[in-house]
Design a protein around this motif. Structure first.
Motif, mmCIF file in Angstrom:
data_model
loop_
_atom_site.group_PDB
_atom_site.id
_atom_site.type_symbol
_atom_site.label_atom_id
_atom_site.label_comp_id
_atom_site.label_asym_id
_atom_site.label_seq_id
_atom_site.Cartn_x
_atom_site.Cartn_y
_atom_site.Cartn_z
ATOM 1 N N ARG A 112 0.828 -1.215 0.000
ATOM 2 C CA ARG A 112 0.000 0.000 0.000
ATOM 3 C C ARG A 112 0.860 1.262 0.000
ATOM 4 N NH1 ARG A 112 -3.062 -1.002 4.208
ATOM 5 N NH2 ARG A 112 -4.632 -2.116 2.993
ATOM 6 N N ASP A 113 1.980 1.229 0.701
ATOM 7 C CA ASP A 113 2.829 2.412 0.810
ATOM 8 C C ASP A 113 3.938 2.472 -0.237
ATOM 9 O OD1 ASP A 113 1.632 3.800 2.950
ATOM 10 O OD2 ASP A 113 2.513 2.402 4.383
ATOM 11 N N THR A 114 4.092 1.426 -1.043
ATOM 12 C CA THR A 114 5.235 1.401 -1.965
ATOM 13 C C THR A 114 4.860 1.133 -3.418
ATOM 14 O OG1 THR A 114 5.655 -0.948 -1.518
ATOM 15 C CG2 THR A 114 6.812 0.651 -0.141
ATOM 16 N N MET A 115 3.633 0.705 -3.700
ATOM 17 C CA MET A 115 3.254 0.421 -5.081
ATOM 18 C C MET A 115 2.786 1.684 -5.786
ATOM 19 S SD MET A 115 1.250 -3.216 -5.242
ATOM 20 C CE MET A 115 2.130 -4.773 -5.126
ATOM 21 N N VAL A 116 3.246 1.855 -7.019
ATOM 22 C CA VAL A 116 2.861 2.983 -7.862
ATOM 23 C C VAL A 116 1.808 2.494 -8.855
ATOM 24 C CG1 VAL A 116 3.690 4.722 -9.501
ATOM 25 C CG2 VAL A 116 5.184 3.927 -7.640
ATOM 26 N N ASN A 230 14.536 -11.319 -8.045
ATOM 27 C CA ASN A 230 14.578 -12.180 -6.858
ATOM 28 C C ASN A 230 13.172 -12.743 -6.577
ATOM 29 O OD1 ASN A 230 17.276 -11.645 -6.715
ATOM 30 N ND2 ASN A 230 17.233 -10.694 -4.711
ATOM 31 N N ASN A 231 12.697 -12.587 -5.342
ATOM 32 C CA ASN A 231 11.325 -13.026 -5.025
ATOM 33 C C ASN A 231 10.534 -11.854 -4.438
ATOM 34 O OD1 ASN A 231 12.536 -12.846 -2.504
ATOM 35 N ND2 ASN A 231 11.803 -14.817 -1.756
ATOM 36 N N ASP A 232 10.840 -10.665 -4.936
ATOM 37 C CA ASP A 232 10.199 -9.457 -4.415
ATOM 38 C C ASP A 232 8.778 -9.308 -4.953
ATOM 39 O OD1 ASP A 232 9.997 -7.134 -2.980
ATOM 40 O OD2 ASP A 232 11.605 -6.074 -4.014
ATOM 41 N N PHE A 233 7.940 -8.590 -4.195
ATOM 42 C CA PHE A 233 6.623 -8.242 -4.736
ATOM 43 C C PHE A 233 6.765 -6.975 -5.575
ATOM 44 C CE2 PHE A 233 6.758 -6.685 -0.297
ATOM 45 C CZ PHE A 233 6.440 -5.343 -0.442
ATOM 46 N N PRO A 234 5.816 -6.673 -6.456
ATOM 47 C CA PRO A 234 6.010 -5.625 -7.459
ATOM 48 C C PRO A 234 6.095 -4.226 -6.872
ATOM 49 C CG PRO A 234 4.202 -7.097 -8.072
ATOM 50 C CD PRO A 234 4.547 -7.409 -6.657
ATOM 51 N N PHE A 235 6.788 -3.356 -7.613
ATOM 52 C CA PHE A 235 6.825 -1.933 -7.296
ATOM 53 C C PHE A 235 5.569 -1.234 -7.800
ATOM 54 C CE2 PHE A 235 11.752 -1.297 -7.273
ATOM 55 C CZ PHE A 235 11.881 -2.314 -6.346
#
Length: 447
Positions: A112-116, A230-235
């Motif tokens: 919520r605080d990091t996805m564009v 890697n195994n990160d969730f999306p930006f």
């Protein structure tokens, strides 16, 4: 009162978390980044031009992660924000203990605080571990959408290991662009397969600025595809989230951060490599996914191999060169090259350890459980030279190359070479074609 913050990272998610949550926020003072996983990325600064000159006129220093306890105390740090990926849960909590013992809070920032948000329909591809097959899944999605006449612009998870100002927004449309932007081998492995297929891919440091450029790409843009790292969730906020899981590492989908986030939030999960995994491990992954995300559509996938000169393998002593990150923090002991070498009857897999030099020797010290193979490490010119010298030193009849790029273009190889390729092959239904048909209809993208 303003809080002092350290962002714990690895030159990727950490910069994005700063840009989206902390930049321009007068309630926080980010006093440092720390760096891990990637060689030689500490000792730099996050530049004032990217950080915001009003609040950070001197930029933000980047230190080695091992200095964290000292930095927390000396800089009177209130919060430490963990911001990198492919980490087992015990290691995450070990860092939490280090931070708490030094007196600071340990934080994780969420979507919520990091996805564009994008103005275009957006598909995101992520994974439960490094090396599951995200890139081949992304290529398959692009192939299907391009067959429908759609313009797809890919955006790749960051790998900014050089001049951060110069890397703010990068566009790759040709192989020449890789040279122009001074790409590392790791970057080329991700960008080159896109551009050789006629696709455009963006990357860099400032991912909101990157997204806005991608949306108005001069070649056109109907769909944005987030190609995760890697195994990160999306930006970016996805309209369709596709995860990839690996039955060669069963259980990892629920024991690594933030891979389990990807497993839980995906609309579709591809269980890849079922052609080389045991039924027991495949079923274990299915059971774990059903438990954490029972609503996900499961697609079965294989990674069939292609080998251009199998006659150079049979009965020969071969050195196998594999994708680096899959073997280091991805912790795989074998890759496509080893599988291909064994399948085609290699007489011997030569262990490169006695012949490594410089940075490659250091890689094996840091990651002692790498299998009988050579990771194609190339985060900088020195490491590329060391890779070249190690290959030259290693006595073998042929070099089996299983990286996604033409490695001989970057490294001089004084021995016969064999190229191994791999693509995603869906098995049965549901499949990505059907899923993307629905996506195209839903977002009125029919040409």
């Amino acid at each position: 009162m303003k809080k002092n913050v350290i962002i714990i990272g690895a030159a990727g998610r950490d910069f994005h978390n700063f840009n989206t949550y902390f930049r321009g926020n007068a309630n926080y003072n980010v006093v440092a980044f720390t760096a891990a996983q990637i060689p030689d990325i500490d000792g730099r600064k996050y530049p004032k031009e990217l950080a915001g000159e009003d609040l950070y006129p001197a930029g933000i220093p980047i230190h080695a992660e091992e200095d964290l306890p000292r930095l927390i105390k000396e800089l009177k740090v209130d919060d430490c924000v963990f911001s990198y990926s492919d980490v087992p849960y015990p290691r995450v909590m070990n860092l939490s203990a280090v931070v708490n013992a030094a007196g600071a809070n340990f934080l994780l920032l969420g979507p919520r605080d990091t996805m564009v948000s994008s103005t275009k329909p957006l598909i995101a591809v992520g994974a439960t571990r490094t090396g599951c097959g995200k890139s081949q899944t992304s290529r398959r999605i692009i192939e299907i959408l391009m067959e429908k006449g759609l313009k797809v612009v890919a955006v790749r998870h960051p790998m900014p290991y050089g001049d951060l100002n110069a890397q703010k927004v990068q566009r790759f449309a040709t192989v020449e662009d890789l040279k122009k932007h001074k790409c590392t081998i790791e970057e080329m492995e991700e960008y080159e397969p896109h551009v050789v297929c006629g696709n455009v891919i963006y990357a860099g440091v400032d991912y909101e600025a990157i997204l806005r450029e991608a949306e108005k790409d001069p070649s056109g843009c109907d769909v944005i595809l987030w190609d995760g790292g890697n195994n990160d969730f999306p930006f970016y906020k996805p309209d369709l989230m596709i995860g990839v899981a690996d039955p060669l590492r069963p259980g990892a989908e629920v024991s690594y951060y933030p891979g389990e986030v990807v497993a839980r939030m995906s609309d579709v999960i591809v269980i890849n490599k079922i052609d080389s995994a045991s039924l027991e491990n495949i079923n274990a992954v299915r059971a774990n996914l059903a438990k954490v995300n029972p609503g996900a559509i499961i697609v079965d996938g294989a990674s069939p191999l292609t080998v251009d000169k199998p006659e150079l393998i049979r009965g020969k002593k071969v050195l196998v060169v594999e994708d680096g990150p899959t073997l280091t923090h991805g912790e795989m002991k074998i890759g496509a090259g080893v599988v291909a070498a064994l399948k085609h009857g290699a007489g011997e897999l030569v262990d490169p350890r006695p012949y490594t030099v410089g940075k490659l020797s250091e890689t094996f010290r840091i990651y002692p459980n790498i299998g009988t193979l050579l990771p194609a490490m190339g985060y900088g010119e020195e490491q590329v030279r060391d890779l070249e010298k190690t290959i030259e030193n290693t006595p073998c009849d042929a070099v089996v190359i299983a990286t996604p790029i033409d490695l001989s273009r970057i490294v001089k190889i004084n021995k016969p070479t064999v190229k191994v390729g791999y693509d995603l092959q869906e098995i049965g239904t549901p499949n990505l074609t059907g899923i993307l048909d629905e996506f195209v209809k839903k977002y009125n993208l029919v040409k």
